[in-house]
Design a protein around this motif. Structure first.
Motif, PDB file in Angstrom:
ATOM      1  N   HIS A  90       0.835  -1.209   0.000  1.00 36.30           N
ATOM      2  CA  HIS A  90       0.000   0.000   0.000  1.00 36.30           C
ATOM      3  C   HIS A  90       0.865   1.254   0.000  1.00 36.30           C
ATOM      4  O   HIS A  90       0.622   2.183  -0.792  1.00 36.30           O
ATOM      5  N   ALA A  91       1.894   1.286   0.860  1.00 34.51           N
ATOM      6  CA  ALA A  91       2.738   2.471   0.955  1.00 34.51           C
ATOM      7  C   ALA A  91       3.498   2.718  -0.344  1.00 34.51           C
ATOM      8  O   ALA A  91       3.660   3.860  -0.780  1.00 34.51           O
ATOM      9  N   ALA A  92       3.970   1.639  -0.985  1.00 32.63           N
ATOM     10  CA  ALA A  92       4.708   1.784  -2.243  1.00 32.63           C
ATOM     11  C   ALA A  92       3.800   2.289  -3.356  1.00 32.63           C
ATOM     12  O   ALA A  92       4.172   3.187  -4.127  1.00 32.63           O
ATOM     13  N   GLU A  93       2.605   1.726  -3.458  1.00 34.40           N
ATOM     14  CA  GLU A  93       1.679   2.124  -4.515  1.00 34.40           C
ATOM     15  C   GLU A  93       1.243   3.570  -4.371  1.00 34.40           C
ATOM     16  O   GLU A  93       1.036   4.275  -5.369  1.00 34.40           O
ATOM     17  N   LYS A  94       1.102   4.033  -3.145  1.00 33.06           N
ATOM     18  CA  LYS A  94       0.630   5.398  -2.901  1.00 33.06           C
ATOM     19  C   LYS A  94       1.752   6.436  -2.937  1.00 33.06           C
ATOM     20  O   LYS A  94       1.487   7.631  -2.845  1.00 33.06           O
ATOM     21  N   GLY A  95       2.985   5.997  -3.064  1.00 37.86           N
ATOM     22  CA  GLY A  95       4.095   6.943  -3.116  1.00 37.86           C
ATOM     23  C   GLY A  95       4.515   7.449  -1.758  1.00 37.86           C
ATOM     24  O   GLY A  95       5.047   8.563  -1.651  1.00 37.86           O
ATOM     25  N   TYR A  96       4.312   6.641  -0.710  1.00 38.50           N
ATOM     26  CA  TYR A  96       4.644   7.064   0.644  1.00 38.50           C
ATOM     27  C   TYR A  96       6.086   6.737   1.026  1.00 38.50           C
ATOM     28  O   TYR A  96       6.534   7.118   2.106  1.00 38.50           O
ATOM     29  N   LEU A  97       6.789   6.014   0.146  1.00 33.03           N
ATOM     30  CA  LEU A  97       8.153   5.596   0.453  1.00 33.03           C
ATOM     31  C   LEU A  97       9.158   6.372  -0.387  1.00 33.03           C
ATOM     32  O   LEU A  97       8.873   6.768  -1.524  1.00 33.03           O
ATOM     33  N   LEU A  98      10.328   6.579   0.176  1.00 28.20           N
ATOM     34  CA  LEU A  98      11.411   7.264  -0.520  1.00 28.20           C
ATOM     35  C   LEU A  98      11.739   6.531  -1.823  1.00 28.20           C
ATOM     36  O   LEU A  98      11.752   5.306  -1.872  1.00 28.20           O
ATOM     37  N   LYS A  99      12.038   7.318  -2.868  1.00 25.56           N
ATOM     38  CA  LYS A  99      12.318   6.728  -4.178  1.00 25.56           C
ATOM     39  C   LYS A  99      13.743   7.005  -4.628  1.00 25.56           C
ATOM     40  O   LYS A  99      14.389   7.963  -4.194  1.00 25.56           O
ATOM     41  N   ARG A 100      14.195   6.143  -5.522  1.00 25.78           N
ATOM     42  CA  ARG A 100      15.452   6.402  -6.216  1.00 25.78           C
ATOM     43  C   ARG A 100      15.198   7.446  -7.307  1.00 25.78           C
ATOM     44  O   ARG A 100      14.056   7.756  -7.646  1.00 25.78           O
ATOM     45  N   LYS A 101      16.260   7.940  -7.902  1.00 28.52           N
ATOM     46  CA  LYS A 101      16.114   8.972  -8.922  1.00 28.52           C
ATOM     47  C   LYS A 101      15.403   8.458 -10.171  1.00 28.52           C
ATOM     48  O   LYS A 101      14.808   9.232 -10.920  1.00 28.52           O
ATOM     49  N   ASN A 102      15.430   7.135 -10.390  1.00 28.32           N
ATOM     50  CA  ASN A 102      14.741   6.580 -11.566  1.00 28.32           C
ATOM     51  C   ASN A 102      13.259   6.297 -11.305  1.00 28.32           C
ATOM     52  O   ASN A 102      12.580   5.728 -12.153  1.00 28.32           O
ATOM     53  N   GLY A 103      12.783   6.666 -10.121  1.00 26.91           N
ATOM     54  CA  GLY A 103      11.370   6.490  -9.797  1.00 26.91           C
ATOM     55  C   GLY A 103      11.038   5.229  -9.036  1.00 26.91           C
ATOM     56  O   GLY A 103       9.913   5.062  -8.547  1.00 26.91           O
ATOM     57  N   GLU A 104      11.997   4.293  -8.920  1.00 24.11           N
ATOM     58  CA  GLU A 104      11.747   3.074  -8.151  1.00 24.11           C
ATOM     59  C   GLU A 104      11.800   3.362  -6.653  1.00 24.11           C
ATOM     60  O   GLU A 104      12.434   4.327  -6.212  1.00 24.11           O
ATOM     61  N   VAL A 105      11.133   2.517  -5.878  1.00 21.06           N
ATOM     62  CA  VAL A 105      11.217   2.632  -4.430  1.00 21.06           C
ATOM     63  C   VAL A 105      12.635   2.304  -3.979  1.00 21.06           C
ATOM     64  O   VAL A 105      13.219   1.307  -4.413  1.00 21.06           O
ATOM     65  N   TRP A 106      13.182   3.144  -3.123  1.00 18.99           N
ATOM     66  CA  TRP A 106      14.504   2.852  -2.565  1.00 18.99           C
ATOM     67  C   TRP A 106      14.363   1.692  -1.587  1.00 18.99           C
ATOM     68  O   TRP A 106      13.517   1.711  -0.683  1.00 18.99           O
ATOM     69  N   GLN A 107      15.183   0.664  -1.759  1.00 19.76           N
ATOM     70  CA  GLN A 107      15.158  -0.498  -0.881  1.00 19.76           C
ATOM     71  C   GLN A 107      16.564  -1.037  -0.653  1.00 19.76           C
ATOM     72  O   GLN A 107      17.456  -0.818  -1.484  1.00 19.76           O
ATOM     73  N   TRP A 108      16.754  -1.726   0.469  1.00 24.53           N
ATOM     74  CA  TRP A 108      17.903  -2.575   0.679  1.00 24.53           C
ATOM     75  C   TRP A 108      17.533  -3.670   1.668  1.00 24.53           C
ATOM     76  O   TRP A 108      16.418  -3.681   2.192  1.00 24.53           O
ATOM     77  N   ASP A 109      18.468  -4.586   1.923  1.00 23.40           N
ATOM     78  CA  ASP A 109      18.200  -5.721   2.801  1.00 23.40           C
ATOM     79  C   ASP A 109      18.905  -5.592   4.147  1.00 23.40           C
ATOM     80  O   ASP A 109      18.941  -6.555   4.913  1.00 23.40           O
ATOM     81  N   LEU A 110      19.448  -4.414   4.426  1.00 25.28           N
ATOM     82  CA  LEU A 110      20.070  -4.196   5.726  1.00 25.28           C
ATOM     83  C   LEU A 110      18.983  -3.961   6.757  1.00 25.28           C
ATOM     84  O   LEU A 110      18.136  -3.085   6.591  1.00 25.28           O
ATOM     85  N   TRP A 111      18.987  -4.756   7.806  1.00 23.25           N
ATOM     86  CA  TRP A 111      18.002  -4.760   8.894  1.00 23.25           C
ATOM     87  C   TRP A 111      16.770  -5.571   8.515  1.00 23.25           C
ATOM     88  O   TRP A 111      16.561  -6.655   9.001  1.00 23.25           O
ATOM     89  N   GLN A 112      15.927  -5.065   7.611  1.00 20.16           N
ATOM     90  CA  GLN A 112      14.719  -5.784   7.205  1.00 20.16           C
ATOM     91  C   GLN A 112      14.758  -6.062   5.707  1.00 20.16           C
ATOM     92  O   GLN A 112      15.110  -5.179   4.907  1.00 20.16           O
ATOM     93  N   ALA A 113      14.383  -7.269   5.315  1.00 20.40           N
ATOM     94  CA  ALA A 113      14.466  -7.678   3.911  1.00 20.40           C
ATOM     95  C   ALA A 113      13.627  -6.765   3.028  1.00 20.40           C
ATOM     96  O   ALA A 113      12.424  -6.613   3.227  1.00 20.40           O
ATOM     97  N   GLY A 114      14.287  -6.175   2.033  1.00 16.13           N
ATOM     98  CA  GLY A 114      13.590  -5.353   1.057  1.00 16.13           C
ATOM     99  C   GLY A 114      12.921  -4.125   1.628  1.00 16.13           C
ATOM    100  O   GLY A 114      11.972  -3.602   1.039  1.00 16.13           O
ATOM    101  N   MET A 115      13.422  -3.627   2.726  1.00 15.39           N
ATOM    102  CA  MET A 115      12.710  -2.537   3.406  1.00 15.39           C
ATOM    103  C   MET A 115      12.766  -1.244   2.610  1.00 15.39           C
ATOM    104  O   MET A 115      13.731  -0.929   1.916  1.00 15.39           O
ATOM    105  N   GLY A 116      11.677  -0.473   2.730  1.00 17.93           N
ATOM    106  CA  GLY A 116      11.610   0.886   2.235  1.00 17.93           C
ATOM    107  C   GLY A 116      11.644   1.856   3.403  1.00 17.93           C
ATOM    108  O   GLY A 116      11.650   1.458   4.574  1.00 17.93           O
ATOM    109  N   LEU A 117      11.646   3.148   3.093  1.00 16.67           N
ATOM    110  CA  LEU A 117      11.753   4.193   4.110  1.00 16.67           C
ATOM    111  C   LEU A 117      10.606   5.184   3.929  1.00 16.67           C
ATOM    112  O   LEU A 117      10.400   5.701   2.820  1.00 16.67           O
ATOM    113  N   VAL A 118       9.852   5.438   4.993  1.00 24.52           N
ATOM    114  CA  VAL A 118       8.738   6.374   4.899  1.00 24.52           C
ATOM    115  C   VAL A 118       9.264   7.763   4.557  1.00 24.52           C
ATOM    116  O   VAL A 118      10.210   8.262   5.175  1.00 24.52           O
TER     117      VAL A 118
END
Length: 778
Positions: A377-405
């Motif tokens: 829901h958060a990704a679809e609504k644009g509530y998560l930080l994005k990369r410059k190419n428009g994708e959701v910024w994610q990594w696997d440090l701490w939580q798998a595939g986590m995004g950032l509000v």
């Protein structure tokens, strides 16, 4: 960052240009604007092919002057910017005067004088009455730097391959010490250190800090607040021994010098600039019990913990559910693990109705795991930080595939608050806001395009904690909101409270925590806590008990660990001895409970004045005692109690008492300061001394929990009092009921404020004889 190689050489690969003189002084609406070329100007030809720096010196408010240095003014000054003067900017009528010593700008009690000699760069900061010199910007103290060093000025037409810095160097006087800069766990006096203000998850045994605050306090009666949330590098007597160098990457650097002359007055003015701490409710001062981090727990475990604490005569005011109230791989999705907590709302209600606990806290962080219910829901609504190419910024440090509000998105804030309200609906009263330090700066684009990702790194802690704190206020009232936050920056003191992060279960780590709490308190944070017993590892019983004594004298007290529980019976096989873990915890919890009339009244003053309640550095109360500026193993609890934790298994401890007569809280024996003293303590005590001329109000012996009537059945204790000695009485909301005061005849005025069977003791409190057997003066 160092720009020089010793006194004579520039660092390899660096080009440095200094403001060599004040060429022109222009009076502005708020002060002075100085045009400063990077070479001395003797002829018109000297003005060509040369950079200049503009130094704007302006009156901010009484006792506060800002200094902004700019190279290229056309550079965009992106946000975020600190929220300064949140309660309104005080009016100030500045004054500009010219005399034999130069041009002087005065902002009430503080002035800056620009020397009038030709071809000099010399700015002196001093009290307006001329009684005190504070610091200076002298020759070669303001400049710009390039790295790598350009070989031709034409190269700077394209800055993509260069880094550009602005720096200033304020002078350090002989014997001057520097303190603060957030919650730092290394040496208390920062002189000789290189410090980078950059929030990081480094634990308490490193030079990294969870809470970087761009403010430092000098023993000479002033402070410096650096007005940027971006990374700041400081060389504090570590590049040039007699100067504090402040540098940032960019085209401008702004800071405020804040005059006291006392350190309390400095912090008071700093709190006007960045915001005063808010009140926290009385229940929050009681004991907090956590499940710990990776331990295995469910509803039955929680109930058994609370029942076990009650059986051992230790009331718990707040119970905290750490991370695994949610399922693994789902943090933070705000959903209780249905297998372990099938009906969390009913469970929380049962805990409260049983009287086992008053309030409940849960753990969250700003990261949204890919496998949790909230991510899609958060990704679809644009509530998560994005990369410059428009994708959701994610990594696997701490939580798998986590995004950032992305809290720069107002809709994301509304969504996050709605998730919090869901927790409040289930009976959650407080929130532990963990993490928030590892905020990416590369290949990211925030919803608010006007912000600089590098500035967002530290500032994220402010906007995240502000969001959660204001959600709590909206639900429970302005003075009932409580956070338990780990990351912070300048201004986050407005959203209390904070704790010290991940420490090891060692005496060295306890000492690190003391240093961290002292430093953060000197940045205007009124309320601070730490993990009693240490977070990492399993504490030995003696460390646990010594930490209990320390932790229950902090403004807030929490039992919390990583992979082992912190309930006392798990530490020493449930010893029933008087100095076992369970009895030790019960005694110190009872002591803090009795101190609540004093603590809550002192908390109100701390909030009003922008001061730490505990840990309060000794220099705040005794600024004229040179030793007080170097004491990093003891602290004040409010203005009248001095505490010295014990770090040795033997119980031996060395501590310092400033000038005056001090009374042992536990025995009523007195010592006269100034001087160093050594004692040996059992686990039920430590050096806890009452300052002379103190009226100390204690709650009734045997009272349970932090919330009760602080004017009823109290013990009023007088310690070497003189006429005028006083103590405020407060109610359960922290409102002042009135003042108890020693009158001209030595009698106690204001007795009508007291209720029930209260007592008065003229020679200190009523003490237990048992302490005489466990405290030895060495």
């Amino acid at each position: 960052m160092k720009f020089r190689d010793g006194m004579w050489l520039t660092a390899e690969g660096v080009q440095v240009e200094y403001a060599e003189e004040v060429y022109d002084i222009a009076e502005t609406e708020k002060g002075l604007s100085l045009l400063c070329p990077t070479r001395k100007i003797f002829s018109r030809g000297d003005t060509l092919n040369r950079s200049t720096l503009t130094v704007d010196v302006e009156a901010a408010c009484d006792g506060v002057i800002s200094v902004e240095t700019t190279h290229w003014a056309g550079a965009v000054n992106k946000g975020p910017h600190f929220d300064l003067f949140p309660d309104g900017r005080p009016s100030i009528e500045h004054k500009v005067s010219k005399g034999d010593k130069g041009t002087t700008l005065s902002a009430g009690s503080l002035s800056a004088t620009v020397a009038g000699d030709d071809h000099t760069f010399d700015i002196r900061f001093h009290s307006t009455d001329g009684s005190k010199h504070l610091t200076s910007l002298l020759g070669r103290s303001v400049g710009l730097a390039y790295t790598p060093a350009p070989s031709n000025p034409l190269q700077t037409g394209d800055m993509r391959d260069f880094k550009h810095y602005i720096f200033t160097q304020t002078t350090l006087g002989v014997g001057e010490s520097v303190h603060g800069l957030g919650e730092r766990f290394g040496a208390y006096n920062k002189v000789g250190q290189s410090v980078a203000l950059w929030n990081a998850d480094g634990g308490t045994s490193s030079d990294q800090a969870y809470k970087n605050v761009s403010f430092w306090l000098s023993s000479r009666g002033y402070g410096i607040f650096i007005d940027t949330p971006e990374k700041v590098d400081l060389e504090i007597g570590s590049e040039r021994c007699s100067r504090v160098q402040t540098s940032v990457e960019g085209q401008r650097l702004k800071w405020y010098i804040i005059y006291g002359p006392t350190p309390k007055e400095v912090l008071g003015r700093y709190s006007v600039l960045t915001g005063r701490p808010s009140k926290v409710p009385s229940w929050s001062y009681g004991l907090w019990l956590s499940t710990s981090f990776t331990t295995n727990y469910d509803e039955a475990t929680v109930k058994s913990f609370l029942e076990g604490m009650k059986e051992r005569d230790t009331p718990v005011d707040v119970f905290h559910y750490d991370c695994f109230w949610m399922k693994a791989f789902t943090w933070t999705d705000f959903v209780f693990d249905s297998e372990r907590f099938p009906d969390p709302k009913a469970q929380i209600a049962r805990l409260k109705s049983s009287g086992l606990v008053k309030k409940v806290c849960v753990w969250i962080n700003p990261y949204i795991a890919q496998h949790g219910a909230a991510f899609k829901h958060a990704a679809e609504k644009g509530y998560l930080l994005k990369r410059k190419n428009g994708e959701v910024w994610q990594w696997d440090l701490w939580q798998a595939g986590m995004g950032l509000v992305d809290f720069t998105n107002p809709e994301a804030v509304k969504w996050y608050v709605s998730c919090l309200n869901g927790l409040f609906d289930q009976g959650v009263d407080a929130i532990k806001t963990d993490f928030g330090e590892r905020i990416p700066t590369l290949d990211v684009e925030w919803h608010d395009k006007s912000v600089d990702p590098h500035k967002m790194h530290n500032y994220y802690a402010f906007i995240w904690n502000k969001t959660v704190y204001e959600a709590l206020q909206a639900r429970y009232g302005t003075t009932e909101a409580v956070l338990f936050a780990r990351s912070a920056t300048a201004g986050t003191q407005r959203f209390p409270l904070v704790w010290g992060g991940d420490c090891e279960s060692t005496p060295e780590a306890m000492a690190e925590s003391v240093r961290g709490g002292l430093g953060l308190g000197l940045c205007g944070y009124a309320f601070w806590s730490n993990d009693i017993g240490g977070f990492e590892g399993s504490p030995a019983p003696w460390i646990y008990k010594r930490w209990v004594a320390f932790g229950l004298l902090c403004s807030h007290s929490r039992l919390h660990g990583s992979n082992s529980y912190r309930v006392p019976w798990t530490i020493d096989s449930d010893s029933t001895e008087e100095e076992g873990c369970s009895r030790t915890l019960a005694r110190w919890t009872a002591l803090k409970t009795r101190l609540m009339p004093y603590l809550f009244a002192q908390a109100g003053r701390a909030v009003r004045e922008g001061l730490p309640l505990s840990l309060r550095a000794m220099c705040l109360e005794f600024p004229d005692d040179p030793t007080a500026w170097f004491l990093d193993r003891q602290f004040m609890v409010g203005e009248s109690l001095l505490a010295a934790p014990v770090f040795d298994e033997s119980g031996e401890v060395e501590f310092y008492l400033p000038r005056g007569t001090w009374t042992s809280f536990f025995t009523n024996q007195t010592r006269d300061g100034p001087g160093w003293f050594r004692e040996k303590h059992g686990f039920g005590s430590l050096p806890l001394y009452v300052r002379e001329n103190t009226v100390l109000v204690l709650g009734k012996p045997g009272v349970k929990g932090a919330v009760y009537d602080y004017a009823a059945d109290v013990e009023v204790c007088l310690y070497q009092v003189r006429e005028g000695a006083s103590a405020e009485l407060v109610d359960g909301e922290g409102e002042v009921l009135g003042t108890l005061r020693v009158g001209t005849d030595g009698g106690l005025e204001g007795q009508e404020l007291l209720k029930g069977a209260w007592t008065k003791n003229d020679g200190g409190r009523h003490v237990e004889e048992s302490y005489m057997k466990t405290i030895e003066w060495l």
